[in-house]
Design an enzyme around this catalytic site. Sequence first.
Site, short mmCIF file in Angstrom:
data_model
loop_
_atom_site.label_atom_id
_atom_site.label_comp_id
_atom_site.label_asym_id
_atom_site.label_seq_id
_atom_site.Cartn_x
_atom_site.Cartn_y
_atom_site.Cartn_z
N HIS A 89 0.56 -6.88 -21.74
CA HIS A 89 0.53 -5.49 -22.18
C HIS A 89 1.10 -4.54 -21.13
O HIS A 89 1.58 -3.46 -21.48
CB HIS A 89 -0.90 -5.07 -22.52
CG HIS A 89 -1.56 -5.92 -23.56
ND1 HIS A 89 -1.12 -5.97 -24.86
CD2 HIS A 89 -2.62 -6.76 -23.49
CE1 HIS A 89 -1.89 -6.81 -25.56
NE2 HIS A 89 -2.80 -7.31 -24.74
N HIS A 114 -2.05 0.05 -13.00
CA HIS A 114 -1.06 -0.48 -13.94
C HIS A 114 -0.16 0.66 -14.40
O HIS A 114 -0.40 1.83 -14.09
CB HIS A 114 -1.75 -1.14 -15.15
CG HIS A 114 -2.62 -0.21 -15.91
ND1 HIS A 114 -3.97 -0.02 -15.64
CD2 HIS A 114 -2.35 0.60 -16.97
CE1 HIS A 114 -4.49 0.85 -16.48
NE2 HIS A 114 -3.52 1.25 -17.30
N HIS A 116 2.59 2.38 -17.61
CA HIS A 116 3.01 2.50 -19.00
C HIS A 116 4.41 3.10 -19.01
O HIS A 116 4.71 4.00 -18.22
CB HIS A 116 2.05 3.41 -19.78
CG HIS A 116 0.64 2.89 -19.83
ND1 HIS A 116 0.19 2.08 -20.85
CD2 HIS A 116 -0.40 3.07 -18.98
CE1 HIS A 116 -1.09 1.78 -20.62
NE2 HIS A 116 -1.47 2.38 -19.50
N GLU A 128 1.75 8.28 -21.35
CA GLU A 128 0.69 8.39 -22.35
C GLU A 128 0.22 9.84 -22.48
O GLU A 128 0.17 10.39 -23.58
CB GLU A 128 -0.45 7.46 -21.99
CG GLU A 128 -0.04 5.99 -22.02
CD GLU A 128 -1.21 5.05 -22.24
OE1 GLU A 128 -1.16 4.28 -23.21
OE2 GLU A 128 -2.16 5.10 -21.44
N HIS A 141 -1.62 4.52 -13.84
CA HIS A 141 -3.07 4.66 -13.92
C HIS A 141 -3.71 3.86 -12.79
O HIS A 141 -3.40 2.68 -12.62
CB HIS A 141 -3.60 4.16 -15.26
CG HIS A 141 -3.20 5.01 -16.42
ND1 HIS A 141 -3.31 4.59 -17.74
CD2 HIS A 141 -2.70 6.27 -16.48
CE1 HIS A 141 -2.89 5.55 -18.53
NE2 HIS A 141 -2.50 6.57 -17.80
N THR A 223 -7.20 3.71 -22.72
CA THR A 223 -6.10 3.93 -23.66
C THR A 223 -5.67 2.63 -24.34
O THR A 223 -4.68 2.63 -25.09
CB THR A 223 -4.89 4.54 -22.93
OG1 THR A 223 -4.42 3.63 -21.94
CG2 THR A 223 -5.27 5.87 -22.28
#
Length: 374
Positions: A89, A114, A116, A128, A141, A223
């Site tokens: 992910h 991590h 995104h 996000e 994050h 999230t």
Amino acid sequence: MDSVRMWIILLILFRQWTSCAGADTHWTYTGSVGQTQWSEYFPHCGGTKQSPINVETSQAQHDPSLTPVRPLGYRQTGNQPFTLTNNGHTVEMSLPGWMGLGGLPWQFTAVQLHLHWGSSGGRGGGSEHTIDGHSSAAELHVVHFNSELYPNVSTAMKQKDGLAVLGVLIETSEDTNPGFENIISYLENIKHAGQKVPIPAFDVQSLLPLHLGRYFRYNGSLTTPPCYQSVLWTVFTERVTVSLAQLRKLETALFSSPVEESDSHLLQDNYRSPQPLNRRVVVASFPPDTTTVYTVGEICAMVIGAICGCIGLAVIIHFVIKTVRSTSSWDVLPSVRPTSLPRSKETEKEPKQDVVFKTTSNPEKEEAPPQPEP
């Protein structure tokens, strides 16, 4: 009575079964178990305090008691390497237990960080959280758990005061970011889901903005499934930047499937859409800006309006000048004619000569001179 007990037992078993089934469900961002279907498999994803959100700066309430974020131990690299993982992910990096956050109601210990991102080099977004509707190219994050009240992150993440997450918005620039290069340069070693690689420890604070005193804060959730509503979010207003080459590598280096799967899919667009605020209060660590921030459309409209105004003013000035000149030619000049200069004697004789010239111009009518008398 026995039937009632039987129904209660069956209800408990059913809830446990659905909980286990949700935990084993392979969720994605799109498809049959995409984010629009998460709440069907993970009930918390349909809650009223979900993340991320769009932060409306004009609606944020200033809280003067908020102090700058204090990272603890972020600069201490230690002797052990960090572990970088492709979990299918996102790319995740574990953090040592000596790192944490200060300045919060409880002591929080770092767990992992991590990222995104999107798929179009930042042109279509990838973060996000959004601020006033603006999406950044990517988002970092940094996750912490409440180690003062709970023994581990697994327990804390299910409690309303269990987690604290730092959100860092990322944009692109011409310069390479050395801090993020510590992560991005190792992505080739974890191309497929489930792969891990040790990387040299580095200064984690180099991933954060320089100024940590301006941020938004609100209560929200994870999230990603199971979307527990247990996160105290801190979203910095200052962005960090990476080069376009670094962003493109992040967007194209990883696959969301294990190495044994022949049908590989790039790990892209791993961001959740902003969720409804549902009357939650977003607080800001700084007072509202007194200067007005205009959008690109508003700026273009103002520039076009200014140009049209200048053209209109020029036309009016030209018309006024033309009118004044016209009036001067017909009304003013005759009244200011210079007086005639006195004629000289030579000038006075010219009419006589002209008269003589005119009266003698016809030879037939010229009279003969008188004859002298004998």
